[in-house]
Design a protein around this motif. Structure first.
Motif, PDB file in Angstrom:
ATOM      1  N   LYS A 163       0.848  -1.276   0.035  1.00  0.00           N
ATOM      2  CA  LYS A 163       0.045   0.086   0.135  1.00  0.00           C
ATOM      3  C   LYS A 163       0.924   1.303   0.000  1.00  0.00           C
ATOM      4  CE  LYS A 163      -3.714  -2.319   2.396  1.00  0.00           C
ATOM      5  NZ  LYS A 163      -3.640  -3.311   3.513  1.00  0.00           N
TER       6      LYS A 163
ATOM      7  N   LEU B 106      -2.789   1.385   7.076  1.00  0.00           N
ATOM      8  CA  LEU B 106      -3.023   2.076   5.762  1.00  0.00           C
ATOM      9  C   LEU B 106      -4.085   1.194   4.988  1.00  0.00           C
ATOM     10  CD1 LEU B 106       0.746   2.103   4.448  1.00  0.00           C
ATOM     11  CD2 LEU B 106      -0.481   3.795   5.692  1.00  0.00           C
ATOM     12  N   LYS B 107      -4.746   2.068   4.141  1.00  0.00           N
ATOM     13  CA  LYS B 107      -6.114   1.371   3.633  1.00  0.00           C
ATOM     14  C   LYS B 107      -5.861   1.235   2.074  1.00  0.00           C
ATOM     15  CE  LYS B 107      -8.459   1.838   7.241  1.00  0.00           C
ATOM     16  NZ  LYS B 107      -8.983   3.223   7.643  1.00  0.00           N
TER      17      LYS B 107
ATOM     18  N   ASN C 195      -3.714   7.741   1.100  1.00  0.00           N
ATOM     19  CA  ASN C 195      -2.945   7.846   2.336  1.00  0.00           C
ATOM     20  C   ASN C 195      -2.108   9.131   2.753  1.00  0.00           C
ATOM     21  OD1 ASN C 195      -4.258   5.259   3.407  1.00  0.00           O
ATOM     22  ND2 ASN C 195      -3.008   4.208   2.074  1.00  0.00           N
TER      23      ASN C 195
ATOM     24  N   SER D  16      -8.662   8.729   5.225  1.00  0.00           N
ATOM     25  CA  SER D  16      -8.550   7.385   5.300  1.00  0.00           C
ATOM     26  C   SER D  16      -7.932   6.685   6.387  1.00  0.00           C
ATOM     27  CB  SER D  16      -8.047   7.074   4.045  1.00  0.00           C
ATOM     28  OG  SER D  16      -6.495   7.356   3.901  1.00  0.00           O
ATOM     29  N   LEU D  17      -7.038   7.742   7.083  1.00  0.00           N
ATOM     30  CA  LEU D  17      -6.030   6.988   8.144  1.00  0.00           C
ATOM     31  C   LEU D  17      -6.828   7.489   9.572  1.00  0.00           C
ATOM     32  CD1 LEU D  17      -2.636   7.922   6.604  1.00  0.00           C
ATOM     33  CD2 LEU D  17      -3.836   5.659   6.755  1.00  0.00           C
TER      34      LEU D  17
ATOM     35  N   LYS E  19      -9.182   8.518  -1.245  1.00  0.00           N
ATOM     36  CA  LYS E  19      -8.917   7.638  -0.314  1.00  0.00           C
ATOM     37  C   LYS E  19      -7.285   7.717  -0.085  1.00  0.00           C
ATOM     38  CE  LYS E  19     -12.437   4.268  -1.044  1.00  0.00           C
ATOM     39  NZ  LYS E  19     -12.801   3.000  -1.588  1.00  0.00           N
TER      40      LYS E  19
ATOM     41  N   LEU F  25       1.863   5.154   0.794  1.00  0.00           N
ATOM     42  CA  LEU F  25       1.690   6.163   1.826  1.00  0.00           C
ATOM     43  C   LEU F  25       2.464   7.528   1.370  1.00  0.00           C
ATOM     44  CD1 LEU F  25       0.912   7.286   4.865  1.00  0.00           C
ATOM     45  CD2 LEU F  25       3.167   6.056   5.639  1.00  0.00           C
TER      46      LEU F  25
END
Ligand SMILES: [Ca+2]
Ligand SMILES: [Ca+2]
Ligand SMILES: [Ca+2]
Ligand SMILES: [Ca+2]
Length: 608
Positions: free
Chosen positions: A461, A607-608, A516, A572-573, A514, A463
């Protein structure tokens, strides 16, 4: 609106007509010279044979001074007029000692005795008699071992609690305004019983509050809040040997009565006293350096933030002891975060010479962290253009990142940016340069640090982390200064910076709602300030709001505990994000383990 106190007080007391006839030779008393005002109506006049008892003698920056005070029997009945005055005798010490009754002739002055280079436009002056014998002054001793005037007790009842100034010097009301209260005691003997330190000793000053007063922080400090600047702080300036090595930390107590005389310097009223008077009442408090309570988790990423206070590879400027303490803080106190946003990393040679390369500075820190038991970090950096980003000349402070390659990697694909290329965002590929500086040629960043964005990958993911070091509060007028209300001059540039960084995150979030994003650093402003509220409105939640109130500070300025370092996260976080400010520096002297003037902080996000 800002009002110059000088103008306001001149108008309010009408001194242009008030003085005539007052300076006759044998009747001038100190309270006449002081008046119930900040600005003596005797400025520029020579006063003859003014009598007082010597209460304190000292030397500052190569010049000699003493305070003298009217014997109690001759004091007026007005508590608003100080009964004491500072006497300046220049390069030569007059042979006076405490307890001498003296007669002083000299010119009255409002003088900025001790302060920064802008003291004449920022600070309050001290009423003094210039008694230099090479300038027509005279000091004669009339008697010795005279009883000292009684010290005025500073108590919960008379010390203003909440107001520093609320009338721009138009009203002299020592019962309400702390700035008038201290002025009414200027140069006088005072006594204060039972106090506790709200800051570590610095520059020989100890800042306290009355012990009976509540404190806010876990270690015994007082929080600076939107409507509370803690008007009732009581500051001491210590005289004697090695006062700058005196190990006083936040929460330490002084049980008993401390006597001294009121002075002013570096934007604050202070009680001048000998260090022995503090030492004999001292009792150590409970403050201890702490370790983060956040527990590492395989599924979550930790991001730290740490102002390293001018760290370079020049060992003459950055000692090995400092490097070791910073490294210990990162490796252990912060729990070796996966990513650390660092500020005030200087170039390799520090302030010694130009050239902005900082590879050796980072390598020094990384090696020290390894030796302290931490991981072997890698670093992310863009060297600024020489001397374009503010801070100490030739030192080229900048922001950057350390990251643990066993936990995260720098996302590949985009080329690295340089000092002048603006980073952008593409929904499919991420940052257009990695790392990249945010709009670095924007005039908002003139003579200040350009934020650095880097995109990392953890567990597949992405970031984006932004490291910030917004312009400092230099230029703001002081709380106990001549400009009231206080003028937050430096906020103008920070607001511009907030707008630019907000535009960047808004662009990313518009393309990828979305995304991060974590934004860390030294923002040089408070969670309730306009610039930081602007940044929140751009979609970044300030995790500082989640910190328990008694831990909500990363810096202690003139006894006020405050947050300058923050961690913001995108929507998102936000849920489930944790934050911890790790108090290892701001409350402590170097002897007690301080490595930097700021406390570090760390957040944990999924994380998403
Ligand atoms: Ca008086
Ligand atoms: Ca005065
Ligand atoms: Ca007032
Ligand atoms: Ca340099």
């Amino acid at each position: 609106m800002k009002a110059k106190w000088l103008t306001a007080s001149l108008l309010s007391v009408g001194i242009l007509t008030a003085v005539s006839g007052q300076a006759s030779a044998d009747t001038t008393e100190i309270h006449d010279i002081q008046g119930a005002t900040h600005q003596s109506s005797y400025v520029g006049k020579t006063v003859q044979q003014v009598e007082g008892v010597v209460t304190f003698t000292y030397k500052l920056n190569g010049a000699y001074y003493f305070h003298m005070q009217t014997p109690d029997a001759k004091a007026d009945k007005d508590s608003r007029t100080s009964e004491a005055i500072t006497v300046y005798t220049g390069k030569y010490s007059q042979d006076v000692k405490v307890g001498d009754l003296v007669s002083v002739t000299g010119k009255v002055d409002e003088y900025y005795i001790e302060g920064y280079s802008d003291k004449r436009t920022m600070d309050l002056p001290v009423t003094q008699i210039n008694a230099r014998d090479d300038q027509g002054g005279q000091v004669a001793i009339k008697a010795e071992n005279v009883t000292l005037p009684k010290a005025v007790q500073i108590t919960k009842q008379n010390l203003p609690k909440s107001v520093i100034d609320n009338d721009q010097f138009t009203k002299f009301d020592p019962n309400e305004d702390a700035i008038d209260y201290w002025e009414s005691l200027e140069s006088m003997r005072v006594a204060v019983k039972d106090v506790k330190a709200v800051a570590p000793q610095e520059y020989g000053d100890v800042i306290t509050v009355l012990k009976s007063r509540h404190t806010d922080t876990k270690n015994g400090g007082v929080l600076f809040e939107a409507n509370d600047a803690n008007a009732d702080r009581v500051q001491f300036k210590l005289f004697g040997d090695n006062v700058r090595d005196y190990n006083v930390n936040t929460g330490d107590e002084f049980n008993g009565t401390i006597e001294g005389v009121v002075g002013y310097g570096y934007s604050n009223y202070k009680i001048f006293t000998n260090i022995e008077n503090m030492q004999k009442t001292y009792k150590q408090g409970k403050a201890t350096q702490e370790t983060t309570k956040l527990k590492a988790s395989k599924k979550k990423v930790t991001v730290g933030s740490f102002n390293l206070e001018n760290f370079s590879n020049n060992t003459a400027e950055t000692s090995n002891a400092k490097a070791e303490k910073l490294a210990h803080s990162i490796a252990n106190s912060l729990g070796s975060p996966d990513i650390v946003g660092v500020t005030e990393v200087q170039d390799n040679n520090g302030a010694k010479a130009g050239d902005s390369k900082a590879n050796e500075s980072y390598e020094r820190l990384i090696k020290a962290i390894e030796e302290a038991g931490g991981p072997t970090y890698q670093y992310v950096n863009i060297d600024p253009e020489n001397n374009q980003d503010g801070g100490a000349p030739n030192a080229n402070i900048r922001v950057g990142f350390l990251y643990n390659p066993e936990r995260v990697s720098l996302k590949s694909g985009a080329p690295a940016g340089d000092a002048t290329t603006a980073v952008g965002y593409n929904k499919k590929t991420g940052l257009t340069v990695n790392p990249g500086r945010i709009d670095p040629t924007n005039e908002a960043f003139e003579d200040s640090r350009k934020p650095l964005a880097a995109e990392f990958t953890a567990d597949g993911k992405d970031l984006i982390v932004i490291a910030n070091h917004w312009n400092s509060k230099g230029g703001d007028t002081p709380l106990f200064g001549q400009v009231q209300p206080v003028n937050l001059a430096s906020e103008v540039q920070r607001q511009k910076i907030a707008n630019v960084v907000s535009d960047f995150v808004s662009d990313v979030l518009a393309k990828n709602p979305k995304a991060n994003i974590v934004s860390v650093g030294d923002y040089n402003d408070f969670q309730f300030s306009k610039p930081l509220q602007t940044f929140e409105k751009a979609g970044m939640a300030n995790l500082i709001h989640k910190v328990p109130t008694n831990e909500r500070y990363t810096y202690v300025y003139q006894g006020n505990s405050q947050v300058l370092d923050h961690i913001f996260v995108s929507k998102s976080l936000k849920n489930g994000a944790k934050i911890d400010i790790v108090h290892v520096n701001a409350d402590f002297t170097e002897q007690a383990g301080r490595a930097s003037d700021h406390d570090p902080l760390v957040a944990q996000v999924k994380l998403k």
